[in-house]
Design a protein around this motif. Sequence first.
Motif, PDB file in Angstrom:
ATOM      1  N   ARG A   1      38.971  29.964  29.974  1.00  0.00           N
ATOM      2  CA  ARG A   1      39.018  28.607  30.764  1.00  0.00           C
ATOM      3  C   ARG A   1      37.104  28.265  31.142  1.00  0.00           C
TER       4      ARG A   1
ATOM      5  N   SER B   1      41.826  26.828  40.599  1.00  0.00           N
ATOM      6  CA  SER B   1      42.553  26.276  40.838  1.00  0.00           C
ATOM      7  C   SER B   1      43.471  27.039  40.177  1.00  0.00           C
TER       8      SER B   1
ATOM      9  N   SER C   1      32.810  22.060  27.350  1.00  0.00           N
ATOM     10  CA  SER C   1      33.411  20.764  27.707  1.00  0.00           C
ATOM     11  C   SER C   1      31.642  20.339  28.296  1.00  0.00           C
TER      12      SER C   1
ATOM     13  N   ARG D   1      39.061  21.120  38.311  1.00  0.00           N
ATOM     14  CA  ARG D   1      40.318  20.389  37.818  1.00  0.00           C
ATOM     15  C   ARG D   1      39.965  18.936  39.169  1.00  0.00           C
TER      16      ARG D   1
ATOM     17  N   ALA E   1      35.418  23.282  37.681  1.00  0.00           N
ATOM     18  CA  ALA E   1      36.262  24.468  37.591  1.00  0.00           C
ATOM     19  C   ALA E   1      37.503  24.222  38.480  1.00  0.00           C
TER      20      ALA E   1
ATOM     21  N   GLY F   1      42.815  33.977  30.245  1.00  0.00           N
ATOM     22  CA  GLY F   1      43.699  32.419  30.491  1.00  0.00           C
ATOM     23  C   GLY F   1      42.001  32.367  31.496  1.00  0.00           C
ATOM     24  N   VAL F   2      41.762  32.637  32.365  1.00  0.00           N
ATOM     25  CA  VAL F   2      40.489  33.098  33.243  1.00  0.00           C
ATOM     26  C   VAL F   2      39.066  32.365  31.725  1.00  0.00           C
TER      27      VAL F   2
ATOM     28  N   GLU G   1      35.673  27.558  27.581  1.00  0.00           N
ATOM     29  CA  GLU G   1      36.375  25.812  27.577  1.00  0.00           C
ATOM     30  C   GLU G   1      35.326  25.101  28.343  1.00  0.00           C
ATOM     31  N   LEU G   2      34.798  25.734  29.633  1.00  0.00           N
ATOM     32  CA  LEU G   2      33.863  24.672  30.339  1.00  0.00           C
ATOM     33  C   LEU G   2      32.711  24.591  29.709  1.00  0.00           C
TER      34      LEU G   2
ATOM     35  N   VAL H   1      44.527  29.137  37.242  1.00  0.00           N
ATOM     36  CA  VAL H   1      44.538  29.608  36.127  1.00  0.00           C
ATOM     37  C   VAL H   1      44.993  31.298  36.715  1.00  0.00           C
TER      38      VAL H   1
ATOM     39  N   ILE I   1      36.450  29.366  39.188  1.00  0.00           N
ATOM     40  CA  ILE I   1      38.052  29.040  38.409  1.00  0.00           C
ATOM     41  C   ILE I   1      38.998  29.715  39.186  1.00  0.00           C
TER      42      ILE I   1
END
Length: 525
Positions: free
Chosen positions: A138, A127, A145, A179, A177, A134-135, A141-142, A129, A123
Amino acid sequence: MSRVTVSPSDAGTLAEISGLTVGPAAGGPPVLRDACLSVPAGQVLGVTGRSGSGKSSLAHGLLGHVRPGLEVRAGTVRVAGLDPFDRADARRLRGRVVSFLGQDPASSLNPALRIGTQIAEAIRLRSAVAGGEGVRARVEELLLSVRLPADRNFRRRLPRELSGGQAQRVALALALAGRPRLLVLDEPTSGLDPVLADGMRGLLAETLRAGDRAALLVSHDPAWLGSVSDDVIRLEGGRIGGRGTPVAPLPVQSSGASSDGGSPGEAPRATAAGPVVAGGLFVRGLHAVHGRSAVLHDVSLTVSASSCTVVVGASGSGKTTLARCLAGLHPKAAGSVEWRDDGTPRGRAAPVQLVAQDARGALNPRESVGAALVRPLRGVGGRSARDASDEAVRLLGLVGLDEGVRGRRPGELSGGQRQRVALARTLAAGPRVLVCDEITSALDPETAGRVLDLLDELRRTLGLTVVMVTHDLAAAASRADMVVVLDEGRVVEAGPADRVLVNPEHAVTRNLLAHEGGPVLTVPK
C-alpha cells in the motif's frame, strides 16, 4: 463532472457549513463571516480569494479546527452527519472520512522518520490493511499514485532530503492513506512546477473516481481552480462574495513600475536603475549530495550585483538545494560559492540570506512577529532596542503588513502573512544577496505582485542582488535579467530572460513553457 450548487439543501451532501463565523478570541472583526456552503459527494468545490480573506479558516472548519487566537462565534459544521468540533466525532472523522493537506506540507512530516515509515504508520492507523507485506504494498501504491518513486532508496529518505514539490506529494500520500471520502486541500499546487501542477488535475480525477468521494480545494490561483473544480466560490473580506466556474483571475493592483504598460500577453520587464554596485555572486563547479545521492552536478553560474536571476525547473531538479547552498545552509561536496564586491564595508550584515519556501518552518512558533524581526536587527544590525522596534514597523509596512501583527505568533497568521513576515525578517539581517525560494507560491496574484515589486524596489534603491527560485515562469518573465534552467541537478540552459523564455534551446525549457500555457514573454516589435 456536473456543476456544484452551493446550497445547504443539496441531496447527497457529504459536508455542510451553515452560518460559520470565526473571529479573534480577544475580540475584533471576524476573519470568516456567516459562511454557508455544501460539498456534494463526488464533486470538487474550489475556494479562492486574496491572502487573509478567510480561505484557510473555511477549510479548517471542515476539520473542526481554528487557528490559535481564533474562536468559532456562530454556525454549524457537519461532515458525513458528524460534528468535527465534537471531540468524539472528530476522532471518527479525521483520516478516515475527511483528510487534510495544509499550505505547509513539510510541517505535516516528522523530520526524524523516513517517509516510508511515516506512510506505513498512517496506513496502520487509518485503514484496515494488515500485515507487513500488505502495508508495504500500500505504501508503494500511494507513492506511485502521487507520481513519486516507490523504490527502497526513496522510501528511506528523510523529509529534509526531499524537494518542496516532493514533500508536497508525500504529504498528499499521507492524506490518502485512510482512503478518506472528503479531501480538504489548502493550496495543493503551491510548491509544484507547471508540469506537476498540470498533472495534479489527472491525479485528483483518479483520486475522486470513487463515486462518493469529494474534495474542497483552496487556492489563490482561480484559473487552475476553474479547470479542475465543478464550482468555485470567492471569499472577499471573510464573506462568500461570488461563485461560478470558470473564474477570472483576481486583479493585480500594483504601484511598481513593472506592473503597467505593455500589450496583452506581453510581460513588463523590470530594471534595476539604482546605485551601480560592482561584483556579484560567483558559483563554480558546485556539487551537493543528500546522503549518498548526488543532487547537484557541476553547477556554475554568475549573478551580477543588483541583478535578478531566476532559477526554474521541475520538482526535484535541485532548485531548493541550490538555494540552500548559496546561503551556506547545505554543505557543498565540491566547488565554490563566493560573493565579491568593490570593497565597500558590509558592517555585520550577512552577505547572503535565504527566504525559505516553508515559512511556517522558518519561523519560531513561540516567538511573536515583533520579536522575530527585532532579534536580527539588534544581533546582526547592532541597533538599539528603540531603533530596532521602529525599523521592525517599517519592514512590516514594506511587505504589506500593518503594525498590529507585531504581537501575533506565526500560527495566528494566514499562509500569505507568514510568507511576508519571513521576507521582512530576512531583510532585517541587511543582506547583499537575497535568495528567495518560492516566496510567492502561497500568495494570491495581487499580493505576489506587490512582493515582487518590493524586490524590484530593493534592487533599485539598495543595489540588492536577487536570486529567485520559482516554478512561476510568468514571474520569471516579468522580473528576471537572467534565467537558469535546472534538470536532475544540472544546468541545462542559462541566458538572458528574453532569449531563454522566447526561444528556448533545451527540451526541458520548452516542456515547462508548454505546461505554463504558452509563451510568457514576447519581444516588442
